[in-house]
Design a protein around this motif. Structure first.
Motif, mmCIF file in Angstrom:
data_model
loop_
_atom_site.group_PDB
_atom_site.id
_atom_site.type_symbol
_atom_site.label_atom_id
_atom_site.label_comp_id
_atom_site.label_asym_id
_atom_site.label_seq_id
_atom_site.Cartn_x
_atom_site.Cartn_y
_atom_site.Cartn_z
ATOM 1 N N GLU A 132 -1.041 7.657 -6.976
ATOM 2 C CA GLU A 132 -0.920 6.825 -5.777
ATOM 3 C C GLU A 132 0.453 6.159 -5.708
ATOM 4 O OE1 GLU A 132 -4.088 4.056 -5.835
ATOM 5 O OE2 GLU A 132 -5.666 5.558 -5.514
ATOM 6 N N GLN A 136 3.195 6.753 -2.770
ATOM 7 C CA GLN A 136 3.794 5.648 -2.034
ATOM 8 C C GLN A 136 5.312 5.667 -2.143
ATOM 9 O OE1 GLN A 136 2.245 1.490 -2.623
ATOM 10 N NE2 GLN A 136 4.306 1.165 -3.400
ATOM 11 N N ASN A 216 0.600 -3.309 7.530
ATOM 12 C CA ASN A 216 0.911 -2.349 6.486
ATOM 13 C C ASN A 216 0.026 -2.564 5.264
ATOM 14 O OD1 ASN A 216 3.008 -1.253 8.036
ATOM 15 N ND2 ASN A 216 4.433 -2.824 7.303
ATOM 16 N N LYS A 217 -0.246 -1.519 4.548
ATOM 17 C CA LYS A 217 -1.054 -1.602 3.336
ATOM 18 C C LYS A 217 -0.267 -2.307 2.229
ATOM 19 C CE LYS A 217 -3.770 2.570 4.186
ATOM 20 N NZ LYS A 217 -4.178 3.901 3.638
ATOM 21 N N ASP A 218 -1.020 -2.911 1.345
ATOM 22 C CA ASP A 218 -0.383 -3.559 0.201
ATOM 23 C C ASP A 218 0.256 -2.519 -0.701
ATOM 24 O OD1 ASP A 218 -1.244 -5.979 1.120
ATOM 25 O OD2 ASP A 218 -3.093 -5.954 -0.062
ATOM 26 N N LYS A 219 1.416 -2.859 -1.209
ATOM 27 C CA LYS A 219 2.114 -1.921 -2.068
ATOM 28 C C LYS A 219 1.429 -1.833 -3.430
ATOM 29 C CE LYS A 219 6.709 -2.291 -0.004
ATOM 30 N NZ LYS A 219 8.137 -2.559 -0.259
#
Length: 347
Positions: A132, A136, A216-219
């Motif tokens: 993942e 990313q 936005n999704k959390d990093k």
């Protein structure tokens, strides 16, 4: 005189000491020199403050505990019993008797099958998190590349527009200046209006889907590649696990299983019975379990020599075995269980 003092002391269970003393002085009109004698008699005869006495100005511990239990407010705490304590020869993961025990350098005992399964599971989880993270990272690199290309494209377009706007005109020196000022004012007004329109179009709107701001999704943080011990939280490797060899107790009863026996193991050197109440250690070279008394009185005083095979030992070769704790307060474990609940606030 004594009957009167006893009567006053019984009525003084729900009042303070000095009030009882005043009642005694008022009833018996005692002299000041007898005051100390009556005080001594009151100390010996007076009973303790009743648990359900609510006449005191102090909010007692029993009242607070009773109110907490009835109202479900405040922190509840209870001391764990012996049934809730892990045995010293039980696995820290399965809490069952170990058939093939291994110990970590920190002294935590595990079943070999259970700890291997835990290590494999943690490695799979780390590999999944790493995938993942790589995905990313690749996406961020792609977005940065697209932004750089868009910026270069916008620079080229702005340059082409500026080049096309250049027109060669003849300069008339006799043209009035008022015309120039009017034209400049018109250009400024049109530019301001266009800038305001562009700002209004770029403002986010919760009603137009195209202008709705995106969340936005959390990093994903880069995962740690190390596997940590579930008890000590220190890095754990397969090569660090040391096989443990328990010495069965000398018992003639062969029919009863090992799990059913209360006393199962003994020290490999002194043959003392092992349990939660006896500190013990594992000798790294052979995996034998001995008592700490044997370590202090035999091994350390014999120049760190192994009492079974005569091998020289180091300090790191003596691993104190972690115990689950006993019913005594001075042991190595905290046996208090707490449940945190909402606290009632009084304004």
């Amino acid at each position: 005189m004594q009957v009167g003092i006893i009567y006053v002391c019984r009525t003084a269970e729900y009042s303070r000491f000095h009030r009882a003393l005043e009642d005694v002085e008022a009833k018996f009109r005692c002299a000041p020199q007898r005051k100390t004698q009556i005080c001594a008699a009151l100390k010996h005869i007076m009973t303790r403050h009743g648990k359900n006495a609510t006449a005191s100005s102090v909010y007692s511990y029993h009242e607070r505990k009773k109110d907490t239990q009835q109202s479900n407010y405040g922190t509840r705490s209870s001391r764990m019993g012996k049934d809730s304590v892990k045995d010293f020869d039980a696995c820290c993961l399965t809490l069952q008797l170990c058939r093939n025990p291994v110990v970590t350098p920190q002294g935590y005992l595990y079943e070999k099958e259970a700890i291997l399964e835990y290590i494999v599971h943690q490695k799979r989880l780390i590999a999944k998190q790493m995938k993942e993270y790589e995905k990313q990272k690749h996406k961020e690199e792609k977005e940065l590349k697209e932004l750089a290309e868009a910026e270069n494209r916008s620079k080229v377009e702005s340059f082409m527009k500026s080049e096309k706007s250049i027109v060669s005109k003849s300069l008339d020196s006799f043209e009035k200046k008022t015309v120039d000022t009017k034209n400049r004012a018109k250009d400024a007004a049109t530019s301001s209006s266009t800038s305001d329109d562009s700002k209004e179009k770029n403002l986010p709107s919760f009603w137009i889907p195209s202008l709705t701001p995106q969340a936005n999704k959390d990093k994903v943080a880069k995962p740690d590649s190390k596997v940590y011990c579930p008890m000590s939280k220190k890095p754990l490797k397969l090569k660090d696990l040391i096989p443990v060899k328990f010495t069965p107790i000398a018992d003639r009863d062969k029919k009863t299983s090992v799990i059913a026996k209360k006393d199962r193991w003994m020290c490999a050197v002194t043959h003392d019975t092992l349990g939660n109440f006896i500190p013990c250690a594992v000798l790294r070279p052979t995996g034998d379990v001995v008592t700490m008394e044997c370590v202090e009185k035999i091994i350390r005083k014999n120049n760190m020599q192994h009492p079974i095979n005569g091998q020289l030992l180091k300090e790191k070769d003596i691993i104190p075995l972690d115990r689950g704790g006993t019913g005594f307060a001075s042991t190595n474990k905290d046996l208090d269980a707490k449940k945190y609940t909402p606290v009632m606030m009084v304004a």
